[in-house]
Design a protein around this motif. Structure first.
Motif, mmCIF file in Angstrom:
data_model
loop_
_atom_site.group_PDB
_atom_site.id
_atom_site.type_symbol
_atom_site.label_atom_id
_atom_site.label_comp_id
_atom_site.label_asym_id
_atom_site.label_seq_id
_atom_site.Cartn_x
_atom_site.Cartn_y
_atom_site.Cartn_z
ATOM 1 N N VAL A 116 0.839 -1.199 0.000
ATOM 2 C CA VAL A 116 0.000 0.000 0.000
ATOM 3 C C VAL A 116 0.882 1.260 0.000
ATOM 4 C CG1 VAL A 116 -1.705 1.321 1.314
ATOM 5 C CG2 VAL A 116 -1.992 -1.139 1.049
ATOM 6 N N SER A 117 1.930 1.253 0.814
ATOM 7 C CA SER A 117 2.830 2.418 0.867
ATOM 8 C C SER A 117 3.577 2.611 -0.445
ATOM 9 C CB SER A 117 3.863 2.260 1.978
ATOM 10 O OG SER A 117 3.225 2.148 3.215
ATOM 11 N N TYR A 149 0.998 4.239 -2.752
ATOM 12 C CA TYR A 149 0.567 5.607 -2.451
ATOM 13 C C TYR A 149 1.726 6.578 -2.291
ATOM 14 C CZ TYR A 149 -4.402 4.602 -1.873
ATOM 15 O OH TYR A 149 -5.699 4.275 -2.107
ATOM 16 N N ILE A 150 2.786 6.137 -1.659
ATOM 17 C CA ILE A 150 3.847 7.088 -1.333
ATOM 18 C C ILE A 150 4.984 7.080 -2.352
ATOM 19 C CG2 ILE A 150 5.525 7.773 0.437
ATOM 20 C CD1 ILE A 150 2.558 8.405 1.049
#
Ligand SMILES: [Zn+2]
Lengths: 216, 199
Positions: free
Chosen positions: B156-157, B160-161
């Protein structure tokens, strides 16, 4: 419009993260503009992005707020007007800038018996390709050898394959290796928007020889 | 179980409690009367974080700083489009940063609009309730993220990041694409469950 086939939640997340290759982001944005259910998911997913963003350790900035530049800008009213303008047509709002408001006015190019397409230019084709495809009634959609992910949004008519019938607004969000041979609706035919993964998977010289087959 | 992510936040949880409302207020003041002081506050609060975000997305510090400036300039320019009921100020600013990043670092169109773009059902509900549920939703999502298994949080990171696509994540981690997607799905299901009872 009753939508029964939605994109994978993983695709929606990637979209909300802004990490989807452009061709896929275009298909997703078009579906999202038609689908309240995915808009709700997307709203929840925005919170994920926000939470991770808030957790970042800030990096100090060396320049002050750009007050001079701000004063040079007027409030952006034009943009708001453009957004509120509703154009009657059959093209999803996010696509209008690329192809106009009417599917019948797309400059279709015949690529085979009963099959037309229109390629939408993207900045970096290596990250994926985006095209509109129009198929005559009862005709099979062209085989396009899966070389990776593929995402299809139905815009008019419908098509059917082993996984069901896809109508306007429906998305087929397919992994690599999925075998499918959709047939366009016997009466209306089908117009769809298709994103396919770029060619990055074929890096060897050997694979390059095979490449010419992969276009429609 | 300890929500490690939440406690690891540099400014702790307190800031969140009031942060949302006052930041939204600043935006309102910018929208209504071009309030430069409100903008300075907003800039101080968000520019360093936008810069950090841009650096994680692969920008060098100089470019990241330019993009942070530009993000906040866009906030100034578009403040009139912001509407408090539809999302927190942070979500809105993050979305602007995200779109700018796609545009500048990748030179692609962002396609997906700002969250206020096409909500056909404007909510006539009382504003305080809306804000409260926004706030709860945000805290629930933070807690859900904090309790994700590390392998799910990781994908997920990265998405998104670091701005990686599923294929790029698969390559980076040496995982099959299907595994990356299923971890993303599992993570989302947990987040969705955590906010299901909220409107
Ligand atoms: Zn949907």
């Amino acid at each position: 419009m009753k939508i029964t086939h939605h994109p994978d939640a993983a695709s929606l997340m990637s979209c909300s993260a802004g990490s989807m290759p452009e061709a896929f982001a275009a298909v997703m944005a078009s579906h999202i503009s038609m689908c309240p259910s995915c808009r709700r998911d997307l709203a929840t997913m925005e919170h994920i992005g926000t939470a991770l963003f808030e957790k970042l350790v800030p990096v100090s900035v060396s320049r002050p707020a750009p007050v001079a530049a701000m004063r040079a800008l007027e409030a952006d009213v034009d943009e708001q007007d453009a957004r509120l303008a509703v154009i009657a047509g059959d093209v999803p709002q996010p696509l209008m800038a690329a192809i106009g408001a009417h599917l019948d006015k797309v400059p279709w190019k015949r690529v085979g018996p009963g099959v037309w397409q229109h390629q939408i230019a993207l900045n970096d084709p290596s990250r994926g390709e985006l095209r509109l495809v129009k198929v005559a009634p009862g005709q099979a959609l062209p085989e396009h050898g899966h070389r990776g992910n593929e995402m299809t949004l139905i815009l008019r008519g419908s098509y059917a394959d082993a996984s069901g019938t896809y109508k306007p607004g429906d998305v087929a969000d397919l992994d690599e290796d999925v075998e499918h041979q959709p047939i366009a609706d016997p009466v209306e035919g089908c117009i769809c928007l298709i994103a396919v993964q770029g060619r990055l998977r074929f890096k060897s010289a050997m694979a390059r020889l095979v490449q010419p087959f992969t276009g429609f | 179980m300890i929500p490690t992510l939440v406690t690891a936040r540099p400014e702790g949880r307190g800031r969140n409690g009031s942060g949302l409302i006052s930041m939204a207020d600043f935006l309102q003041r910018i929208a209504e009367r071009g309030d430069v002081e409100a903008f300075r506050k907003l800039f101080q609060a968000y520019a360093p974080r936008v810069k950090a975000y841009m650096m994680r997305q692969g920008a060098d510090p100089n470019t990241a700083e330019e993009l942070a400036q530009e993000t906040l300039l866009t906030v100034w320019r578009k403040a009139g489009l912001y509407s408090g009921e539809k999302g927190s100020a942070t979500t809105w600013i993050f979305t602007i940063a995200r779109n700018l990043r796609i545009d500048r670092l990748r030179r692609e169109l962002s396609w997906v609009e700002l969250p206020d773009g096409h909500d056909e059902e404007p909510s006539p509900d009382a504003l305080p309730d809306e804000l409260l549920s926004q706030q709860q939703r945000k805290l629930r999502v933070q807690t859900a993220l904090a309790t994700l298994p590390p392998d799910q949080l990781e994908v997920v990171s990265l998405s998104y990041i670091e701005g990686l696509s599923h294929s790029e994540i698969a390559e980076r981690l040496g995982l099959p694409l299907g595994t990356v997607k299923s971890r993303m799905r599992l993570a989302y299901h947990k987040v969705r469950e955590s906010v299901e009872d909220l409107k």
